[in-house]
Design a protein around this motif. Structure first.
Motif, PDB file in Angstrom:
ATOM      1  N   SER A  50       0.756  -1.136  -0.026  1.00 28.15           N
ATOM      2  CA  SER A  50       0.077  -0.061  -0.172  1.00 28.15           C
ATOM      3  C   SER A  50       0.968   1.146  -0.091  1.00 28.15           C
ATOM      4  CB  SER A  50      -0.821   0.122   1.309  1.00 28.15           C
ATOM      5  OG  SER A  50      -0.012  -0.007   2.504  1.00 28.15           O
ATOM      6  N   GLY A  51       2.181   1.100  -0.048  1.00 26.83           N
ATOM      7  CA  GLY A  51       3.062   2.361  -0.001  1.00 26.83           C
ATOM      8  C   GLY A  51       3.712   2.857   1.319  1.00 26.83           C
ATOM      9  N   LYS A  52       3.567   1.955   2.514  1.00 21.78           N
ATOM     10  CA  LYS A  52       4.127   2.402   3.780  1.00 21.78           C
ATOM     11  C   LYS A  52       5.615   2.624   3.522  1.00 21.78           C
ATOM     12  CE  LYS A  52       3.059  -1.218   5.594  1.00 21.78           C
ATOM     13  NZ  LYS A  52       2.110  -1.831   4.494  1.00 21.78           N
ATOM     14  N   SER A  53       6.403   1.748   2.784  1.00 21.68           N
ATOM     15  CA  SER A  53       7.794   1.972   2.732  1.00 21.68           C
ATOM     16  C   SER A  53       8.171   3.015   1.835  1.00 21.68           C
ATOM     17  CB  SER A  53       8.424   0.575   2.286  1.00 21.68           C
ATOM     18  OG  SER A  53       8.097   0.199   1.185  1.00 21.68           O
ATOM     19  N   GLY A  54       7.287   3.389   0.958  1.00 23.49           N
ATOM     20  CA  GLY A  54       7.400   4.448  -0.130  1.00 23.49           C
ATOM     21  C   GLY A  54       7.390   5.718   0.803  1.00 23.49           C
ATOM     22  N   ILE A  55       6.647   5.823   1.671  1.00 21.52           N
ATOM     23  CA  ILE A  55       6.601   7.127   2.464  1.00 21.52           C
ATOM     24  C   ILE A  55       7.561   7.008   3.301  1.00 21.52           C
ATOM     25  CG2 ILE A  55       5.134   8.218   4.343  1.00 21.52           C
ATOM     26  CD1 ILE A  55       2.454   6.793   3.010  1.00 21.52           C
ATOM     27  N   VAL A  56       8.126   6.221   3.854  1.00 23.01           N
ATOM     28  CA  VAL A  56       9.476   6.159   4.713  1.00 23.01           C
ATOM     29  C   VAL A  56      10.636   6.708   3.856  1.00 23.01           C
ATOM     30  CG1 VAL A  56      10.818   5.021   6.027  1.00 23.01           C
ATOM     31  CG2 VAL A  56       8.307   4.853   6.467  1.00 23.01           C
ATOM     32  N   THR A  57      10.710   6.262   2.674  1.00 27.44           N
ATOM     33  CA  THR A  57      11.935   6.179   1.885  1.00 27.44           C
ATOM     34  C   THR A  57      11.852   7.801   1.519  1.00 27.44           C
ATOM     35  OG1 THR A  57      11.801   4.058   0.994  1.00 27.44           O
ATOM     36  CG2 THR A  57      12.860   5.707  -0.338  1.00 27.44           C
ATOM     37  N   SER A  58      10.723   8.287   0.995  1.00 29.75           N
ATOM     38  CA  SER A  58      10.484   9.742   0.497  1.00 29.75           C
ATOM     39  C   SER A  58      10.822  10.795   1.671  1.00 29.75           C
ATOM     40  CB  SER A  58       8.941   9.938   0.020  1.00 29.75           C
ATOM     41  OG  SER A  58       8.040  10.119   0.972  1.00 29.75           O
ATOM     42  N   VAL A  59      10.413  10.191   2.800  1.00 24.44           N
ATOM     43  CA  VAL A  59      10.987  11.324   3.961  1.00 24.44           C
ATOM     44  C   VAL A  59      12.142  11.271   4.343  1.00 24.44           C
ATOM     45  CG1 VAL A  59      10.752  11.736   6.488  1.00 24.44           C
ATOM     46  CG2 VAL A  59       8.509  11.046   5.099  1.00 24.44           C
ATOM     47  N   LYS A  60      12.885  10.011   3.984  1.00 28.36           N
ATOM     48  CA  LYS A  60      14.463  10.118   4.227  1.00 28.36           C
ATOM     49  C   LYS A  60      15.034  10.839   3.086  1.00 28.36           C
ATOM     50  CE  LYS A  60      14.734   5.445   6.149  1.00 28.36           C
ATOM     51  NZ  LYS A  60      15.288   3.973   6.010  1.00 28.36           N
ATOM     52  N   ILE A  61      14.528  10.735   1.726  1.00 29.13           N
ATOM     53  CA  ILE A  61      15.119  11.498   0.950  1.00 29.13           C
ATOM     54  C   ILE A  61      15.115  13.103   0.922  1.00 29.13           C
ATOM     55  CG2 ILE A  61      14.861  12.198  -1.814  1.00 29.13           C
ATOM     56  CD1 ILE A  61      14.155   9.039  -1.999  1.00 29.13           C
ATOM     57  N   LEU A  62      13.751  13.360   1.505  1.00 37.20           N
ATOM     58  CA  LEU A  62      13.518  14.729   1.669  1.00 37.20           C
ATOM     59  C   LEU A  62      14.378  15.342   2.938  1.00 37.20           C
ATOM     60  CD1 LEU A  62      11.873  17.580   1.764  1.00 37.20           C
ATOM     61  CD2 LEU A  62      10.277  16.472   3.363  1.00 37.20           C
ATOM     62  N   LYS A  63      14.737  14.475   3.833  1.00 37.35           N
ATOM     63  CA  LYS A  63      15.663  14.807   4.976  1.00 37.35           C
ATOM     64  C   LYS A  63      16.973  14.904   4.387  1.00 37.35           C
ATOM     65  CE  LYS A  63      17.962  12.753   8.963  1.00 37.35           C
ATOM     66  NZ  LYS A  63      19.412  12.288   8.500  1.00 37.35           N
ATOM     67  N   ASN A  64      17.482  14.085   3.583  1.00 33.71           N
ATOM     68  CA  ASN A  64      18.844  14.399   3.003  1.00 33.71           C
ATOM     69  C   ASN A  64      19.046  15.493   2.122  1.00 33.71           C
ATOM     70  OD1 ASN A  64      19.996  11.990   4.161  1.00 33.71           O
ATOM     71  ND2 ASN A  64      19.124  10.711   2.442  1.00 33.71           N
ATOM     72  N   ILE A  65      17.854  15.801   1.526  1.00 38.43           N
ATOM     73  CA  ILE A  65      17.840  17.236   0.622  1.00 38.43           C
ATOM     74  C   ILE A  65      18.160  18.463   1.462  1.00 38.43           C
ATOM     75  CG2 ILE A  65      16.476  18.754  -1.021  1.00 38.43           C
ATOM     76  CD1 ILE A  65      15.558  15.615  -2.370  1.00 38.43           C
ATOM     77  N   LEU A  66      17.442  18.088   2.515  1.00 38.71           N
ATOM     78  CA  LEU A  66      17.382  19.534   3.438  1.00 38.71           C
ATOM     79  C   LEU A  66      18.508  19.532   4.151  1.00 38.71           C
ATOM     80  CD1 LEU A  66      13.613  19.462   4.694  1.00 38.71           C
ATOM     81  CD2 LEU A  66      14.710  21.007   2.851  1.00 38.71           C
ATOM     82  N   THR A  67      19.231  18.614   4.620  1.00 42.00           N
ATOM     83  CA  THR A  67      20.347  18.567   5.560  1.00 42.00           C
ATOM     84  C   THR A  67      21.682  18.337   4.855  1.00 42.00           C
ATOM     85  OG1 THR A  67      20.069  16.291   6.013  1.00 42.00           O
ATOM     86  CG2 THR A  67      19.162  17.913   7.341  1.00 42.00           C
ATOM     87  N   ASP A  68      21.889  17.836   3.682  1.00 53.33           N
ATOM     88  CA  ASP A  68      23.103  17.552   2.891  1.00 53.33           C
ATOM     89  C   ASP A  68      23.190  18.446   1.483  1.00 53.33           C
ATOM     90  OD1 ASP A  68      25.331  16.605   1.804  1.00 53.33           O
ATOM     91  OD2 ASP A  68      24.787  14.574   1.679  1.00 53.33           O
ATOM     92  N   SER A  69      23.947  19.595   1.579  1.00 52.58           N
ATOM     93  CA  SER A  69      23.809  20.361   0.437  1.00 52.58           C
ATOM     94  C   SER A  69      24.311  19.721  -0.920  1.00 52.58           C
ATOM     95  CB  SER A  69      24.617  21.668   0.786  1.00 52.58           C
ATOM     96  OG  SER A  69      26.161  21.300   1.009  1.00 52.58           O
ATOM     97  N   GLY A  70      25.143  18.717  -0.630  1.00 53.61           N
ATOM     98  CA  GLY A  70      25.307  17.717  -1.958  1.00 53.61           C
ATOM     99  C   GLY A  70      24.871  16.736  -2.306  1.00 53.61           C
ATOM    100  N   TYR A  71      23.742  16.458  -1.630  1.00 60.25           N
ATOM    101  CA  TYR A  71      23.015  14.991  -1.618  1.00 60.25           C
ATOM    102  C   TYR A  71      22.672  14.938  -3.443  1.00 60.25           C
ATOM    103  CZ  TYR A  71      19.411  11.463  -1.262  1.00 60.25           C
ATOM    104  OH  TYR A  71      18.705  10.290  -1.221  1.00 60.25           O
ATOM    105  N   LEU A  72      22.106  15.772  -4.000  1.00 66.22           N
ATOM    106  CA  LEU A  72      21.724  15.602  -5.426  1.00 66.22           C
ATOM    107  C   LEU A  72      23.018  15.610  -6.374  1.00 66.22           C
ATOM    108  CD1 LEU A  72      18.646  18.037  -5.180  1.00 66.22           C
ATOM    109  CD2 LEU A  72      18.586  15.563  -5.097  1.00 66.22           C
ATOM    110  N   ASN A  73      23.953  16.094  -5.864  1.00 62.60           N
ATOM    111  CA  ASN A  73      25.221  15.961  -6.851  1.00 62.60           C
ATOM    112  C   ASN A  73      26.141  14.740  -6.680  1.00 62.60           C
ATOM    113  OD1 ASN A  73      24.503  18.453  -7.909  1.00 62.60           O
ATOM    114  ND2 ASN A  73      25.525  19.579  -6.313  1.00 62.60           N
ATOM    115  N   ASN A  74      25.605  13.969  -5.601  1.00 67.05           N
ATOM    116  CA  ASN A  74      26.561  12.865  -5.015  1.00 67.05           C
ATOM    117  C   ASN A  74      26.102  11.572  -6.059  1.00 67.05           C
ATOM    118  OD1 ASN A  74      28.019  10.821  -4.002  1.00 67.05           O
ATOM    119  ND2 ASN A  74      27.304  11.288  -1.863  1.00 67.05           N
ATOM    120  N   PRO A  75      26.785  10.923  -6.736  1.00 65.09           N
ATOM    121  CA  PRO A  75      26.587   9.931  -7.724  1.00 65.09           C
ATOM    122  C   PRO A  75      26.221   8.650  -7.048  1.00 65.09           C
ATOM    123  CG  PRO A  75      28.961  10.389  -7.717  1.00 65.09           C
ATOM    124  CD  PRO A  75      28.340  11.443  -6.880  1.00 65.09           C
TER     125      PRO A  75
END
Length: 78
Positions: A50-75
């Protein structure tokens, strides 16, 4: 550092989340000095797939985007 509170959250396209999922983290009545301890998520439940792990994964991605300035540039994705 200023505290930031998430009130609404919407996500689509991660894992099995094919449709837009919207979550609201606010109470219908908000006093002048709200107690933010009452806004914690207590649990996420639902059927398999039903998407429970998808929600948790998306929150982890949001946290990384907000706290790690190089997250989107990291291969190498964490």
């Amino acid at each position: 550092m200023q505290l930031i509170y998430l009130i609404n959250y919407s996500v689509k396209g991660i894992k099995s989340l094919d449709e837009d999922v919207k979550l609201s983290f606010y109470k219908k009545t908000i006093s002048k000095n709200p107690d933010m301890n009452g806004y914690n998520i207590k649990g996420i439940y639902g059927m398999n797939g039903s998407g429970k792990s998808g929600i948790v994964t998306s929150v982890k991605i949001l946290k990384n985007i907000l706290t790690d300035s190089g997250y989107l540039n990291n291969p190498i994705i964490h």
